[in-house]
Design a protein around this motif. Structure first.
Motif, mmCIF file in Angstrom:
data_model
loop_
_atom_site.group_PDB
_atom_site.id
_atom_site.type_symbol
_atom_site.label_atom_id
_atom_site.label_comp_id
_atom_site.label_asym_id
_atom_site.label_seq_id
_atom_site.Cartn_x
_atom_site.Cartn_y
_atom_site.Cartn_z
ATOM 1 N N GLN A 33 0.816 -1.204 0.000
ATOM 2 C CA GLN A 33 0.000 0.000 0.000
ATOM 3 C C GLN A 33 0.852 1.257 0.000
ATOM 4 O O GLN A 33 1.967 1.262 0.513
ATOM 5 N N SER A 57 -2.895 5.699 1.974
ATOM 6 C CA SER A 57 -3.875 5.254 0.985
ATOM 7 C C SER A 57 -4.201 3.785 1.197
ATOM 8 O O SER A 57 -3.373 3.014 1.687
ATOM 9 N N ARG A 58 -5.434 3.409 0.805
ATOM 10 C CA ARG A 58 -5.829 2.013 0.902
ATOM 11 C C ARG A 58 -5.605 1.276 -0.416
ATOM 12 O O ARG A 58 -5.904 0.097 -0.528
ATOM 13 N N SER A 59 -5.087 1.983 -1.414
ATOM 14 C CA SER A 59 -4.928 1.387 -2.743
ATOM 15 C C SER A 59 -3.481 0.967 -2.998
ATOM 16 O O SER A 59 -2.564 1.286 -2.234
ATOM 17 N N THR A 66 -7.805 -0.894 -5.573
ATOM 18 C CA THR A 66 -8.068 -1.420 -4.234
ATOM 19 C C THR A 66 -8.404 -2.908 -4.248
ATOM 20 O O THR A 66 -8.476 -3.523 -3.187
ATOM 21 N N CYS A 100 -6.273 -7.459 0.423
ATOM 22 C CA CYS A 100 -6.479 -6.154 -0.212
ATOM 23 C C CYS A 100 -7.653 -5.426 0.431
ATOM 24 O O CYS A 100 -8.406 -6.004 1.214
ATOM 25 N N GLU A 101 -7.837 -4.175 0.068
ATOM 26 C CA GLU A 101 -9.000 -3.422 0.529
ATOM 27 C C GLU A 101 -10.291 -4.087 0.056
ATOM 28 O O GLU A 101 -11.286 -4.121 0.773
#
Length: 200
Positions: free
Chosen positions: A14, A18-20, A26, A48-49
């Protein structure tokens, strides 16, 4: 068909704050700007998110099975999709998250959702024919101008059966229309400006 077997690690490094991923995605598996015909996906573990993410996708999804996702299991944005069968177990956050699109679900079984079973937001229109949710904080949520119609649903071991509310200022409340419901907790939350209609 996409099959990710148990023991295969799906994740990404990541970005800070950020969560991406570094690519701005994401999803462990992302279907982006695509037409789908009889898609099948099976994932045993994801970090992953979103385990599976649909963005501006349209078409038919035959079957999705997601087990052991760190956050959301299935996330869809700006899409028009029909899901024939959804099967999710052990999601760290929402089992299914729909936003800003049109979504039809024929049959679903959700088990052990960390937050919500189905979360519908940002003006999405969702219809569910038959579903079962076992273990979730909230079973079904319609928020931020979303409209959720359910033919039949069974909710077991949920803190709150249904929720309708506004989370973002730019949207009105949500609307849940339920034809038939069987819920163990018998708790419902509807904010002013939102509606929950239950026929039986």
């Amino acid at each position: 068909s996409f099959i990710v077997k148990e023991g295969v690690f799906l994740g990404y490094e990541q970005q800070v704050g950020s969560r991406s991923s570094n690519f701005g995605l994401t999803g462990c598996i992302t279907f982006h700007d695509i037409k789908l015909v009889s898609l099948k996906v099976s994932i045993e573990q994801s970090m992953c998110e979103d385990a599976v993410h649909f963005v501006r996708a349209h078409g038919n999804v035959e079957n999705i099975t997601v087990n052991n996702s760190a956050s959301d299991a299935i996330d869809a944005d700006f899409s028009d999709l029909r899901f024939v069968k959804l099967d999710v177990s052990n999601a760290g956050n929402d089992c299914v998250d729909f936003s800003a699109g049109v979504y039809r679900v024929d049959d679903m079984a959700l088990h052990n959702c960390g937050d919500k079973g189905i979360s519908a937001g940002e003006g999405s229109v969702v219809s569910l024919r038959n579903g079962k949710i076992n273990q979730a904080m909230i079973g079904l949520v319609a928020k931020d101008g979303s409209n959720v119609s359910v033919n039949e649903v069974k909710l077991i071991d949920v803190n709150v059966c249904l929720g309708a509310y506004s989370k973002k200022q730019e949207y009105e409340g949500g609307w849940l229309k339920i034809n038939k419901i069987d819920c163990s907790s018998n708790k419902y939350f509807s904010q002013t400006g939102s509606r929950i209609d239950i026929l039986k």
